[in-house]
Design a protein around this motif. Structure first.
Motif, PDB file in Angstrom:
ATOM      1  N   SER A 183      -8.132   2.399  -3.689  1.00 55.17           N
ATOM      2  CA  SER A 183      -7.741   3.618  -4.412  1.00 55.17           C
ATOM      3  C   SER A 183      -6.793   3.288  -5.560  1.00 55.17           C
ATOM      4  O   SER A 183      -6.902   3.861  -6.652  1.00 55.17           O
ATOM      5  CB  SER A 183      -7.083   4.620  -3.463  1.00 55.17           C
ATOM      6  OG  SER A 183      -5.961   4.050  -2.806  1.00 55.17           O
ATOM      7  N   PHE A 184      -5.887   2.355  -5.344  1.00 50.94           N
ATOM      8  CA  PHE A 184      -4.948   1.959  -6.391  1.00 50.94           C
ATOM      9  C   PHE A 184      -5.684   1.200  -7.488  1.00 50.94           C
ATOM     10  O   PHE A 184      -5.457   1.431  -8.687  1.00 50.94           O
ATOM     11  CB  PHE A 184      -3.841   1.091  -5.794  1.00 50.94           C
ATOM     12  CG  PHE A 184      -2.720   0.767  -6.751  1.00 50.94           C
ATOM     13  CD1 PHE A 184      -1.830   1.751  -7.145  1.00 50.94           C
ATOM     14  CD2 PHE A 184      -2.566  -0.513  -7.255  1.00 50.94           C
ATOM     15  CE1 PHE A 184      -0.792   1.467  -8.024  1.00 50.94           C
ATOM     16  CE2 PHE A 184      -1.527  -0.810  -8.132  1.00 50.94           C
ATOM     17  CZ  PHE A 184      -0.644   0.189  -8.521  1.00 50.94           C
ATOM     18  N   GLU A 195       1.997   1.747  -3.494  1.00 50.98           N
ATOM     19  CA  GLU A 195       0.829   2.087  -4.307  1.00 50.98           C
ATOM     20  C   GLU A 195       0.446   3.549  -4.122  1.00 50.98           C
ATOM     21  O   GLU A 195       0.147   4.253  -5.098  1.00 50.98           O
ATOM     22  CB  GLU A 195      -0.351   1.175  -3.935  1.00 50.98           C
ATOM     23  CG  GLU A 195      -0.142  -0.288  -4.326  1.00 50.98           C
ATOM     24  CD  GLU A 195      -1.305  -1.173  -3.937  1.00 50.98           C
ATOM     25  OE1 GLU A 195      -1.307  -2.348  -4.360  1.00 50.98           O
ATOM     26  OE2 GLU A 195      -2.205  -0.701  -3.210  1.00 50.98           O
ATOM     27  N   LYS A 196       0.463   4.003  -2.871  1.00 54.35           N
ATOM     28  CA  LYS A 196       0.126   5.399  -2.567  1.00 54.35           C
ATOM     29  C   LYS A 196       1.101   6.345  -3.255  1.00 54.35           C
ATOM     30  O   LYS A 196       0.706   7.358  -3.854  1.00 54.35           O
ATOM     31  CB  LYS A 196       0.156   5.618  -1.054  1.00 54.35           C
ATOM     32  CG  LYS A 196      -0.134   7.040  -0.582  1.00 54.35           C
ATOM     33  CD  LYS A 196      -0.213   7.081   0.939  1.00 54.35           C
ATOM     34  CE  LYS A 196      -0.480   8.488   1.446  1.00 54.35           C
ATOM     35  NZ  LYS A 196       0.691   9.381   1.243  1.00 54.35           N
ATOM     36  N   ASP A 197       2.391   6.007  -3.200  1.00 51.88           N
ATOM     37  CA  ASP A 197       3.404   6.871  -3.814  1.00 51.88           C
ATOM     38  C   ASP A 197       3.315   6.860  -5.337  1.00 51.88           C
ATOM     39  O   ASP A 197       3.586   7.875  -5.993  1.00 51.88           O
ATOM     40  CB  ASP A 197       4.805   6.445  -3.353  1.00 51.88           C
ATOM     41  CG  ASP A 197       5.049   6.767  -1.888  1.00 51.88           C
ATOM     42  OD1 ASP A 197       4.337   7.629  -1.344  1.00 51.88           O
ATOM     43  OD2 ASP A 197       5.947   6.144  -1.282  1.00 51.88           O
ATOM     44  N   GLU A 218       0.530   9.254  -6.141  1.00 52.38           N
ATOM     45  CA  GLU A 218       0.941  10.639  -5.922  1.00 52.38           C
ATOM     46  C   GLU A 218       2.019  11.108  -6.895  1.00 52.38           C
ATOM     47  O   GLU A 218       2.197  12.305  -7.103  1.00 52.38           O
ATOM     48  CB  GLU A 218       1.428  10.808  -4.476  1.00 52.38           C
ATOM     49  CG  GLU A 218       0.307  10.653  -3.448  1.00 52.38           C
ATOM     50  CD  GLU A 218       0.793  10.795  -2.014  1.00 52.38           C
ATOM     51  OE1 GLU A 218       2.042  10.863  -1.817  1.00 52.38           O
ATOM     52  OE2 GLU A 218      -0.055  10.832  -1.099  1.00 52.38           O
ATOM     53  N   ARG A 231       0.808  -1.234   0.000  1.00 52.66           N
ATOM     54  CA  ARG A 231       0.000   0.000   0.000  1.00 52.66           C
ATOM     55  C   ARG A 231       0.835   1.276   0.000  1.00 52.66           C
ATOM     56  O   ARG A 231       0.454   2.264  -0.634  1.00 52.66           O
ATOM     57  CB  ARG A 231      -0.996   0.006   1.158  1.00 52.66           C
ATOM     58  CG  ARG A 231      -0.398  -0.103   2.554  1.00 52.66           C
ATOM     59  CD  ARG A 231      -1.497   0.062   3.618  1.00 52.66           C
ATOM     60  NE  ARG A 231      -2.531  -0.947   3.461  1.00 52.66           N
ATOM     61  CZ  ARG A 231      -2.521  -2.117   4.083  1.00 52.66           C
ATOM     62  NH1 ARG A 231      -1.495  -2.429   4.872  1.00 52.66           N
ATOM     63  NH2 ARG A 231      -3.479  -2.983   3.920  1.00 52.66           N
ATOM     64  N   GLN A 232       2.011   1.287   0.669  1.00 46.71           N
ATOM     65  CA  GLN A 232       2.814   2.511   0.675  1.00 46.71           C
ATOM     66  C   GLN A 232       3.344   2.820  -0.720  1.00 46.71           C
ATOM     67  O   GLN A 232       3.304   3.962  -1.185  1.00 46.71           O
ATOM     68  CB  GLN A 232       3.988   2.389   1.658  1.00 46.71           C
ATOM     69  CG  GLN A 232       4.823   3.664   1.788  1.00 46.71           C
ATOM     70  CD  GLN A 232       4.019   4.861   2.255  1.00 46.71           C
ATOM     71  OE1 GLN A 232       3.371   4.815   3.300  1.00 46.71           O
ATOM     72  NE2 GLN A 232       4.040   5.947   1.485  1.00 46.71           N
ATOM     73  N   THR A 270      -4.963  -1.902  -2.839  1.00 50.49           N
ATOM     74  CA  THR A 270      -5.911  -1.036  -2.144  1.00 50.49           C
ATOM     75  C   THR A 270      -6.975  -0.566  -3.133  1.00 50.49           C
ATOM     76  O   THR A 270      -6.754  -0.540  -4.346  1.00 50.49           O
ATOM     77  CB  THR A 270      -5.205   0.189  -1.543  1.00 50.49           C
ATOM     78  OG1 THR A 270      -4.536   0.908  -2.604  1.00 50.49           O
ATOM     79  CG2 THR A 270      -4.174  -0.220  -0.498  1.00 50.49           C
TER      80      THR A 270
END
Length: 299
Positions: free
Chosen positions: A238-239, A209-211, A214, A206-207, A236
């Motif tokens: 959102s991803f 994926e978040k990056d 962004e 998830r980290q 996730t």
């Protein structure tokens, strides 16, 4: 009049006979298309203008073999240590004696375990790995094979554009940053051919994926390798919505981790994603002509 009817009946019988033959041949072609990977190998040397992305069945591990329309090859990961011979057999089956690009997504054994034998036995062009190490015999064995082959490892990171096939765009979209966690250091590769696209995620969690989100990278892909074998630590919502795949592939085998998790399977189902799994379907090939996909499963 009777003569005309006789001629008509003869022509009708001929038409029905020809139609039956055509349908029979069409049925054979369909059967070959839906059969095992070996069924299509003889006709794939020219690749019929297709990009072939083959999710090899390596049990509880991951490996993707890519063959471009012009015959260029790429291998991303190679399963666990006990799949070394299986990897060599796969390469032989698909007629691969040279790998133009090899990517080890991250140092986990179930991804790089078979890479040392592959490097030992196959001609290698370039090799990419993220800048993270592991104090394991598997990782050390891989480094030794790389050294003995006289290869130099290039750093896998976001923003790289890989020279592979002039008609296929290959970019790395992760790792965006440096992480202590090996999974988040996974090299994530996006492949675009014409109007079709694939996102191959390694074990990115998830980290990462978040990056990736962004970073502003174009993550949309029709085909997605579901992260970390379907673990709830990846994919996730959102991803998944950012990628918006039509097809998802889970590289998974018998395991004690609960992969793939019901959480991820439910999430994929709610998003209307068609899912293929190595443990259920064997090796899965999703080939593209730049516009449409042809999906072949081993079982």
């Amino acid at each position: 009049m009777k003569k005309c009817r006789s001629i008509f009946k003869f022509q009708l019988r001929m038409f029905v006979s020809i139609l039956a033959v055509v349908l029979m041949l069409s049925g054979c072609a369909l059967e070959l298309e839906l059969g095992s990977p070996a069924d299509t190998s003889s006709g794939s040397r020219q690749n019929e203008g297709r990009l072939r992305v083959i999710f090899l069945d390596v049990g509880q591990g991951a490996s993707q073999l890519l063959i471009s329309p012009s015959g260029k090859t790429m291998l991303i990961d190679a399963g666990n240590n006990d799949r070394e011979q299986a990897m060599l057999d796969y390469l032989k089956e698909y007629g691969v004696n040279r790998l133009d690009i090899v990517i080890g997504t991250h140092p986990d054994a179930d991804h790089i375990g078979g890479l040392d034998r592959v490097i030992d036995h196959v001609d290698i062009g370039e090799i990419y790995m993220p800048k993270i190490q592991a104090n394991t015999k598997t990782f050390e064995s891989l480094l030794l094979s790389i050294k003995n082959k006289g290869l130099k490892v290039k750093t896998a990171k976001a923003g790289l554009v890989l020279e592979w096939d002039e008609d296929v765009q290959v970019t790395m979209v992760a790792p965006v940053q440096t992480y202590d966690d090996k999974n988040n250091m996974s090299a994530v590769v996006k492949v675009v051919y014409g109007n079709t696209s694939y996102l191959l995620t390694g074990d990115a969690e998830r980290q990462s994926e978040k990056d990736m989100i962004e970073s502003g990278a174009d993550l949309q892909a029709d085909v997605m390798l579901i992260g970390h074998h379907g673990s709830k630590s990846s994919t996730t919502l959102s991803f998944l919505k950012k990628v918006a795949p039509q097809y998802g592939v889970i590289q998974v085998g018998e395991n004690n981790y609960g992969h793939p998790t019901s959480t991820v399977l439910d999430r994929l189902s709610k998003q209307g994603i068609e899912v293929y799994r190595n443990d259920l379907h064997g090796t899965v090939e999703i080939a593209s002509d730049g516009h449409t996909y042809r999906i072949t499963t081993e079982r």
